[in-house]
Each structure stands twice: as C-alpha cells, then as structure tokens.
Scaffold this motif. Structure first.
Motif, PDB file in Angstrom:
ATOM      1  N   ARG A 102      -9.550   0.741  -1.419  1.00  0.00           N
ATOM      2  CA  ARG A 102      -9.894  -0.589  -1.913  1.00  0.00           C
ATOM      3  C   ARG A 102      -9.168  -1.649  -1.112  1.00  0.00           C
ATOM      4  NH1 ARG A 102     -12.185  -0.695  -7.016  1.00  0.00           N
ATOM      5  NH2 ARG A 102     -12.764  -2.769  -6.264  1.00  0.00           N
ATOM      6  N   GLU A 103      -9.728  -2.847  -1.146  1.00  0.00           N
ATOM      7  CA  GLU A 103      -9.056  -4.012  -0.594  1.00  0.00           C
ATOM      8  C   GLU A 103      -9.467  -5.222  -1.419  1.00  0.00           C
ATOM      9  OE1 GLU A 103     -11.646  -5.532   3.112  1.00  0.00           O
ATOM     10  OE2 GLU A 103     -10.692  -3.588   3.440  1.00  0.00           O
ATOM     11  N   ALA A 104      -8.635  -6.224  -1.444  1.00  0.00           N
ATOM     12  CA  ALA A 104      -8.921  -7.428  -2.222  1.00  0.00           C
ATOM     13  C   ALA A 104     -10.264  -8.008  -1.788  1.00  0.00           C
ATOM     14  CB  ALA A 104      -7.814  -8.452  -2.026  1.00  0.00           C
TER      15      ALA A 104
ATOM     16  N   LEU B  47      -3.892  12.177   0.397  1.00  0.00           N
ATOM     17  CA  LEU B  47      -4.768  11.244   1.102  1.00  0.00           C
ATOM     18  C   LEU B  47      -4.456   9.800   0.714  1.00  0.00           C
ATOM     19  CD1 LEU B  47      -8.211  13.079   0.806  1.00  0.00           C
ATOM     20  CD2 LEU B  47      -6.751  12.906   2.829  1.00  0.00           C
ATOM     21  N   MET B  48      -4.213   9.591  -0.566  1.00  0.00           N
ATOM     22  CA  MET B  48      -3.938   8.233  -1.049  1.00  0.00           C
ATOM     23  C   MET B  48      -2.629   7.676  -0.504  1.00  0.00           C
ATOM     24  SD  MET B  48      -5.303   8.365  -4.954  1.00  0.00           S
ATOM     25  CE  MET B  48      -5.086   6.617  -5.236  1.00  0.00           C
ATOM     26  N   ALA B  49      -1.693   8.544  -0.147  1.00  0.00           N
ATOM     27  CA  ALA B  49      -0.401   8.082   0.372  1.00  0.00           C
ATOM     28  C   ALA B  49      -0.569   7.231   1.630  1.00  0.00           C
ATOM     29  CB  ALA B  49       0.504   9.276   0.656  1.00  0.00           C
ATOM     30  N   ASP B  50      -1.658   7.445   2.352  1.00  0.00           N
ATOM     31  CA  ASP B  50      -1.913   6.698   3.588  1.00  0.00           C
ATOM     32  C   ASP B  50      -2.681   5.398   3.348  1.00  0.00           C
ATOM     33  OD1 ASP B  50      -0.665   8.714   5.052  1.00  0.00           O
ATOM     34  OD2 ASP B  50      -2.547   9.805   5.344  1.00  0.00           O
ATOM     35  N   LEU B  51      -3.034   5.111   2.103  1.00  0.00           N
ATOM     36  CA  LEU B  51      -3.853   3.940   1.786  1.00  0.00           C
ATOM     37  C   LEU B  51      -3.036   2.892   1.043  1.00  0.00           C
ATOM     38  CD1 LEU B  51      -6.955   5.899   0.435  1.00  0.00           C
ATOM     39  CD2 LEU B  51      -6.701   4.866   2.712  1.00  0.00           C
ATOM     40  N   PRO B  52      -3.212   1.618   1.366  1.00  0.00           N
ATOM     41  CA  PRO B  52      -2.472   0.587   0.641  1.00  0.00           C
ATOM     42  C   PRO B  52      -2.978   0.384  -0.790  1.00  0.00           C
ATOM     43  CG  PRO B  52      -3.850  -0.396   2.342  1.00  0.00           C
ATOM     44  CD  PRO B  52      -3.959   1.082   2.498  1.00  0.00           C
ATOM     45  N   ALA B  53      -4.269   0.662  -1.023  1.00  0.00           N
ATOM     46  CA  ALA B  53      -4.847   0.527  -2.363  1.00  0.00           C
ATOM     47  C   ALA B  53      -6.030   1.478  -2.467  1.00  0.00           C
ATOM     48  CB  ALA B  53      -5.313  -0.909  -2.604  1.00  0.00           C
ATOM     49  N   ALA B  54      -6.190   2.106  -3.636  1.00  0.00           N
ATOM     50  CA  ALA B  54      -7.297   3.052  -3.809  1.00  0.00           C
ATOM     51  C   ALA B  54      -7.505   3.353  -5.282  1.00  0.00           C
ATOM     52  CB  ALA B  54      -7.013   4.356  -3.059  1.00  0.00           C
ATOM     53  N   ASN B  55      -8.712   3.807  -5.598  1.00  0.00           N
ATOM     54  CA  ASN B  55      -9.017   4.355  -6.917  1.00  0.00           C
ATOM     55  C   ASN B  55      -9.105   5.860  -6.784  1.00  0.00           C
ATOM     56  OD1 ASN B  55     -10.990   1.576  -7.256  1.00  0.00           O
ATOM     57  ND2 ASN B  55      -9.548   2.079  -8.874  1.00  0.00           N
TER      58      ASN B  55
END
Length: 125
Positions: free
Chosen positions: A99-101, A68-76
């Motif tokens: 997450r995002e800045a 799932l995280m592979a599709d996200l630019p940033a995550a916890n």
C-alpha cells in the motif's frame, strides 16, 4: 488434491508466476494481476482448506507472508475462510497487498470505502 489449482501450482503441474519459494510455501502473483502491481498470494505447499483448518500450517504461511512484508513500508495482510468471507479458492492463501498513501484501494471497513460508496450512490441517484 487433484482439483485444487493451488495444489497443482505447488506441485509444478500448473503455471504461475512464482515470486518466492520456501520449503513449506510459495508466493505467487494472482493470475488477474491483483489489486496492484505488488499483490501476491502466499500459500502452503500442502492442501489446507483455510486458516482455521490447520493452525500449524497457517502459522507457517503467516510467517512467510511476514517475511515478504518486512521489505514493504506499508501493506495489508488478508485471508478469508469460507464463501461468506469471499474465499474463492478453498486452499489456504494469504494476500500480501503493498500500500501507499492515496493508492485509492479502499477496504470495506475504512473511511475510504465509505466515501467511495457515498460517491457512487450519489452518482447513481
């Protein structure tokens, strides 16, 4: 385990918003809505109390969370073991939190958390 809500969800006996399914795990939305719109739990279909109970199951859940995280630019990626570590459901689950800045979501070990705590303490003094 009959009293475990995550076991009931995995067995199709309790309602949940399922985001993704695998033979060994599920990704579901938290009933509370989570800390942001993309927050999901990844949990095994079998009952395992926490990440330290069965390393083989834990690895499988972490693998699914990583997919799932592979599709996200940033995550916890967060999991807990025991009450003292804030585990509220005694069934292994991993939080994937996009997450995002500037999203304003502080974690307890980050500078953002310290700044937020200082601001709150200043407001209550």
């Amino acid at each position: 385990m009959k009293t475990c809500v995550f076991c009931a969800i995995a067995a199709g006996e309790a309602a949940a918003v399922i985001v993704r399914e695998w033979p060994d795990a599920l990704a579901i939305r938290p009933r509370s809505g989570g800390v942001n719109g993309g927050h999901v739990f990844v949990l095994p279909r079998v009952h395992v109390q926490d990440a330290g109970t069965d390393p083989v199951v834990t690895v499988a859940v972490m693998r699914r969370a990583a997919e799932l995280m592979a599709d996200l630019p940033a995550a916890n990626l967060i999991t807990s073991k025991g009450d003292a570590a804030t585990q509220s459901v005694l069934h292994l689950h991993v939080h994937v939190v996009p997450r995002e800045a500037g999203d304003g979501l502080p974690l307890p070990w980050t500078p953002q958390h310290a700044a937020r705590a200082a601001a709150q303490n200043g407001a209550t003094s």
